[in-house]
Scaffold this motif. Sequence first.
Motif, PDB file in Angstrom:
ATOM      1  N   ALA A   7       0.833  -1.200   0.000  1.00  0.00           N
ATOM      2  CA  ALA A   7       0.000   0.000   0.000  1.00  0.00           C
ATOM      3  C   ALA A   7       0.872   1.256   0.000  1.00  0.00           C
ATOM      4  O   ALA A   7       0.595   2.216  -0.726  1.00  0.00           O
ATOM      5  CB  ALA A   7      -0.946  -0.004   1.195  1.00  0.00           C
ATOM      6  N   LEU A   8       1.931   1.272   0.815  1.00  0.00           N
ATOM      7  CA  LEU A   8       2.843   2.421   0.845  1.00  0.00           C
ATOM      8  C   LEU A   8       3.557   2.603  -0.490  1.00  0.00           C
ATOM      9  O   LEU A   8       3.759   3.728  -0.954  1.00  0.00           O
ATOM     10  CB  LEU A   8       3.858   2.263   1.976  1.00  0.00           C
ATOM     11  N   PHE A   9       3.933   1.491  -1.133  1.00  0.00           N
ATOM     12  CA  PHE A   9       4.576   1.554  -2.439  1.00  0.00           C
ATOM     13  C   PHE A   9       3.638   2.191  -3.463  1.00  0.00           C
ATOM     14  O   PHE A   9       4.026   3.109  -4.203  1.00  0.00           O
ATOM     15  CB  PHE A   9       5.006   0.154  -2.896  1.00  0.00           C
ATOM     16  N   PHE A  10       2.389   1.735  -3.537  1.00  0.00           N
ATOM     17  CA  PHE A  10       1.424   2.301  -4.475  1.00  0.00           C
ATOM     18  C   PHE A  10       1.125   3.757  -4.153  1.00  0.00           C
ATOM     19  O   PHE A  10       0.970   4.586  -5.046  1.00  0.00           O
ATOM     20  CB  PHE A  10       0.136   1.474  -4.515  1.00  0.00           C
ATOM     21  N   PHE A  11       1.052   4.094  -2.863  1.00  0.00           N
ATOM     22  CA  PHE A  11       0.834   5.476  -2.459  1.00  0.00           C
ATOM     23  C   PHE A  11       1.993   6.354  -2.947  1.00  0.00           C
ATOM     24  O   PHE A  11       1.780   7.458  -3.468  1.00  0.00           O
ATOM     25  CB  PHE A  11       0.678   5.579  -0.941  1.00  0.00           C
ATOM     26  N   ALA A  12       3.234   5.864  -2.784  1.00  0.00           N
ATOM     27  CA  ALA A  12       4.409   6.620  -3.226  1.00  0.00           C
ATOM     28  C   ALA A  12       4.396   6.802  -4.747  1.00  0.00           C
ATOM     29  O   ALA A  12       4.718   7.883  -5.252  1.00  0.00           O
ATOM     30  CB  ALA A  12       5.687   5.918  -2.784  1.00  0.00           C
ATOM     31  N   ILE A  13       4.010   5.771  -5.490  1.00  0.00           N
ATOM     32  CA  ILE A  13       3.945   5.859  -6.952  1.00  0.00           C
ATOM     33  C   ILE A  13       2.892   6.894  -7.370  1.00  0.00           C
ATOM     34  O   ILE A  13       3.139   7.736  -8.240  1.00  0.00           O
ATOM     35  CB  ILE A  13       3.613   4.482  -7.579  1.00  0.00           C
ATOM     36  N   ILE A  14       1.722   6.850  -6.729  1.00  0.00           N
ATOM     37  CA  ILE A  14       0.655   7.805  -7.050  1.00  0.00           C
ATOM     38  C   ILE A  14       1.092   9.223  -6.705  1.00  0.00           C
ATOM     39  O   ILE A  14       0.877  10.162  -7.470  1.00  0.00           O
ATOM     40  CB  ILE A  14      -0.656   7.427  -6.328  1.00  0.00           C
ATOM     41  N   LEU A  15       1.736   9.400  -5.552  1.00  0.00           N
ATOM     42  CA  LEU A  15       2.218  10.719  -5.143  1.00  0.00           C
ATOM     43  C   LEU A  15       3.254  11.245  -6.136  1.00  0.00           C
ATOM     44  O   LEU A  15       3.196  12.406  -6.554  1.00  0.00           O
ATOM     45  CB  LEU A  15       2.803  10.649  -3.729  1.00  0.00           C
ATOM     46  N   LEU A  16       4.183  10.409  -6.546  1.00  0.00           N
ATOM     47  CA  LEU A  16       5.208  10.813  -7.511  1.00  0.00           C
ATOM     48  C   LEU A  16       4.583  11.156  -8.863  1.00  0.00           C
ATOM     49  O   LEU A  16       4.918  12.182  -9.466  1.00  0.00           O
ATOM     50  CB  LEU A  16       6.248   9.702  -7.679  1.00  0.00           C
ATOM     51  N   ALA A  17       3.651  10.327  -9.324  1.00  0.00           N
ATOM     52  CA  ALA A  17       2.993  10.588 -10.607  1.00  0.00           C
ATOM     53  C   ALA A  17       2.227  11.902 -10.559  1.00  0.00           C
ATOM     54  O   ALA A  17       2.240  12.682 -11.519  1.00  0.00           O
ATOM     55  CB  ALA A  17       2.063   9.435 -10.963  1.00  0.00           C
ATOM     56  N   THR A  18       1.559  12.168  -9.445  1.00  0.00           N
ATOM     57  CA  THR A  18       0.815  13.420  -9.300  1.00  0.00           C
ATOM     58  C   THR A  18       1.774  14.611  -9.293  1.00  0.00           C
ATOM     59  O   THR A  18       1.495  15.646  -9.886  1.00  0.00           O
ATOM     60  CB  THR A  18      -0.018  13.406  -8.001  1.00  0.00           C
ATOM     61  N   ALA A  19       2.914  14.464  -8.639  1.00  0.00           N
ATOM     62  CA  ALA A  19       3.879  15.560  -8.531  1.00  0.00           C
ATOM     63  C   ALA A  19       4.466  15.940  -9.883  1.00  0.00           C
ATOM     64  O   ALA A  19       4.749  17.104 -10.132  1.00  0.00           O
ATOM     65  CB  ALA A  19       4.984  15.196  -7.552  1.00  0.00           C
ATOM     66  N   ILE A  20       4.648  14.968 -10.767  1.00  0.00           N
ATOM     67  CA  ILE A  20       5.243  15.280 -12.067  1.00  0.00           C
ATOM     68  C   ILE A  20       4.186  15.521 -13.143  1.00  0.00           C
ATOM     69  O   ILE A  20       4.513  15.891 -14.259  1.00  0.00           O
ATOM     70  CB  ILE A  20       6.244  14.192 -12.516  1.00  0.00           C
ATOM     71  N   PHE A  21       2.917  15.367 -12.793  1.00  0.00           N
ATOM     72  CA  PHE A  21       1.821  15.601 -13.730  1.00  0.00           C
ATOM     73  C   PHE A  21       1.802  17.075 -14.134  1.00  0.00           C
ATOM     74  O   PHE A  21       1.769  17.955 -13.287  1.00  0.00           O
ATOM     75  CB  PHE A  21       0.491  15.216 -13.069  1.00  0.00           C
ATOM     76  N   PRO A  22       1.831  17.371 -15.443  1.00  0.00           N
ATOM     77  CA  PRO A  22       1.843  18.777 -15.865  1.00  0.00           C
ATOM     78  C   PRO A  22       0.464  19.426 -15.744  1.00  0.00           C
ATOM     79  O   PRO A  22      -0.549  18.811 -16.051  1.00  0.00           O
ATOM     80  CB  PRO A  22       2.296  18.712 -17.317  1.00  0.00           C
ATOM     81  N   VAL A  23       0.456  20.672 -15.278  1.00  0.00           N
ATOM     82  CA  VAL A  23      -0.774  21.461 -15.169  1.00  0.00           C
ATOM     83  C   VAL A  23      -0.558  22.795 -15.867  1.00  0.00           C
ATOM     84  O   VAL A  23       0.567  23.281 -15.987  1.00  0.00           O
ATOM     85  CB  VAL A  23      -1.188  21.681 -13.691  1.00  0.00           C
ATOM     86  N   ASN A  24      -1.644  23.390 -16.321  1.00  0.00           N
ATOM     87  CA  ASN A  24      -1.565  24.705 -16.955  1.00  0.00           C
ATOM     88  C   ASN A  24      -1.242  25.760 -15.908  1.00  0.00           C
ATOM     89  O   ASN A  24      -1.829  25.761 -14.828  1.00  0.00           O
ATOM     90  CB  ASN A  24      -2.875  25.037 -17.656  1.00  0.00           C
ATOM     91  N   SER A  25      -0.328  26.651 -16.252  1.00  0.00           N
ATOM     92  CA  SER A  25       0.145  27.650 -15.296  1.00  0.00           C
ATOM     93  C   SER A  25       0.357  28.992 -15.979  1.00  0.00           C
ATOM     94  O   SER A  25       0.646  29.061 -17.163  1.00  0.00           O
ATOM     95  CB  SER A  25       1.485  27.215 -14.703  1.00  0.00           C
ATOM     96  N   LEU A  26       0.223  30.044 -15.175  1.00  0.00           N
ATOM     97  CA  LEU A  26       0.595  31.387 -15.597  1.00  0.00           C
ATOM     98  C   LEU A  26       1.933  31.684 -14.953  1.00  0.00           C
ATOM     99  O   LEU A  26       2.067  31.606 -13.727  1.00  0.00           O
ATOM    100  CB  LEU A  26      -0.444  32.416 -15.145  1.00  0.00           C
ATOM    101  N   VAL A  27       2.930  31.995 -15.767  1.00  0.00           N
ATOM    102  CA  VAL A  27       4.278  32.290 -15.276  1.00  0.00           C
ATOM    103  C   VAL A  27       4.561  33.758 -15.567  1.00  0.00           C
ATOM    104  O   VAL A  27       4.379  34.222 -16.690  1.00  0.00           O
ATOM    105  CB  VAL A  27       5.332  31.396 -15.961  1.00  0.00           C
ATOM    106  N   ILE A  28       4.986  34.487 -14.534  1.00  0.00           N
ATOM    107  CA  ILE A  28       5.347  35.898 -14.677  1.00  0.00           C
ATOM    108  C   ILE A  28       6.799  36.023 -14.234  1.00  0.00           C
ATOM    109  O   ILE A  28       7.137  35.626 -13.116  1.00  0.00           O
ATOM    110  CB  ILE A  28       4.455  36.799 -13.801  1.00  0.00           C
ATOM    111  N   GLU A  29       7.643  36.571 -15.108  1.00  0.00           N
ATOM    112  CA  GLU A  29       9.067  36.692 -14.787  1.00  0.00           C
ATOM    113  C   GLU A  29       9.567  38.110 -15.019  1.00  0.00           C
ATOM    114  O   GLU A  29       9.211  38.756 -15.999  1.00  0.00           O
ATOM    115  CB  GLU A  29       9.895  35.753 -15.664  1.00  0.00           C
ATOM    116  N   THR A  30      10.405  38.560 -14.085  1.00  0.00           N
ATOM    117  CA  THR A  30      11.148  39.801 -14.250  1.00  0.00           C
ATOM    118  C   THR A  30      12.622  39.423 -14.282  1.00  0.00           C
ATOM    119  O   THR A  30      12.965  38.240 -14.200  1.00  0.00           O
ATOM    120  CB  THR A  30      10.876  40.774 -13.088  1.00  0.00           C
ATOM    121  N   GLN A  31      13.489  40.423 -14.325  1.00  0.00           N
ATOM    122  CA  GLN A  31      14.929  40.142 -14.319  1.00  0.00           C
ATOM    123  C   GLN A  31      15.361  39.423 -13.046  1.00  0.00           C
ATOM    124  O   GLN A  31      16.304  38.653 -13.054  1.00  0.00           O
ATOM    125  CB  GLN A  31      15.721  41.442 -14.440  1.00  0.00           C
ATOM    126  N   SER A  32      14.659  39.673 -11.949  1.00  0.00           N
ATOM    127  CA  SER A  32      15.116  39.149 -10.662  1.00  0.00           C
ATOM    128  C   SER A  32      14.159  38.191  -9.965  1.00  0.00           C
ATOM    129  O   SER A  32      14.498  37.658  -8.923  1.00  0.00           O
ATOM    130  CB  SER A  32      15.395  40.324  -9.717  1.00  0.00           C
TER     131      SER A  32
END
Length: 151
Positions: A7-32
Amino acid sequence: MRALKRALFFFAIILLATAIFPVNSLVIETQSSSYVYPLGDAWLRIEYNHSVEHSEVIEVIEANSSGMFVRKMLWKDFGAGLPEDIQGREGDYYYKLVDQPLGKSLDYWFIPFNRPKILVDNKTVIKPPVPGLVHFRVERCPLILVIIRRC
C-alpha cells in the motif's frame, strides 16, 4: 505487514505521478524574480501610467489554458495610443470591453516612471522597481514546481 508495504509503495507511486503531472500555469518573470500560478481562469490586471499622457491605464487580461485574452481596458485620458471608442464609464475611468487573443506569451517593458503594478486575481504580485521587461506566459509545468512557485 506485506500488505502495508504494498500500500505504501502504491501510495508513493501515485504521489510521484501526481507531482510530475503537468498542469496549466501562468508564469510571470522579471529580471530578478519569477511567479507561478496554477490556471483555471486567472485574471491578470496590469496598471500603469501612460508614458505620453501620464494618465492611469488598466488592462484586464484573462489567462486560461488557451492563452491570454484582453477582456477590458480602462483609461482616464485621450491621446497617443489610447482608445477613442468609449463603451462606457466606470468611476473616473472610460472603458472598452475587448475580446482580443494575445497568445501564450506576452512581454511588457516598464520603467518606474510608469508606476507599473501587476495583479493576479486582485492581489498585487509585482511593482517593478527598475526598468525592464516583464514576461507573461501560459505553459504546462509539473505540479510540484507549481506548488513551490517555480516553473
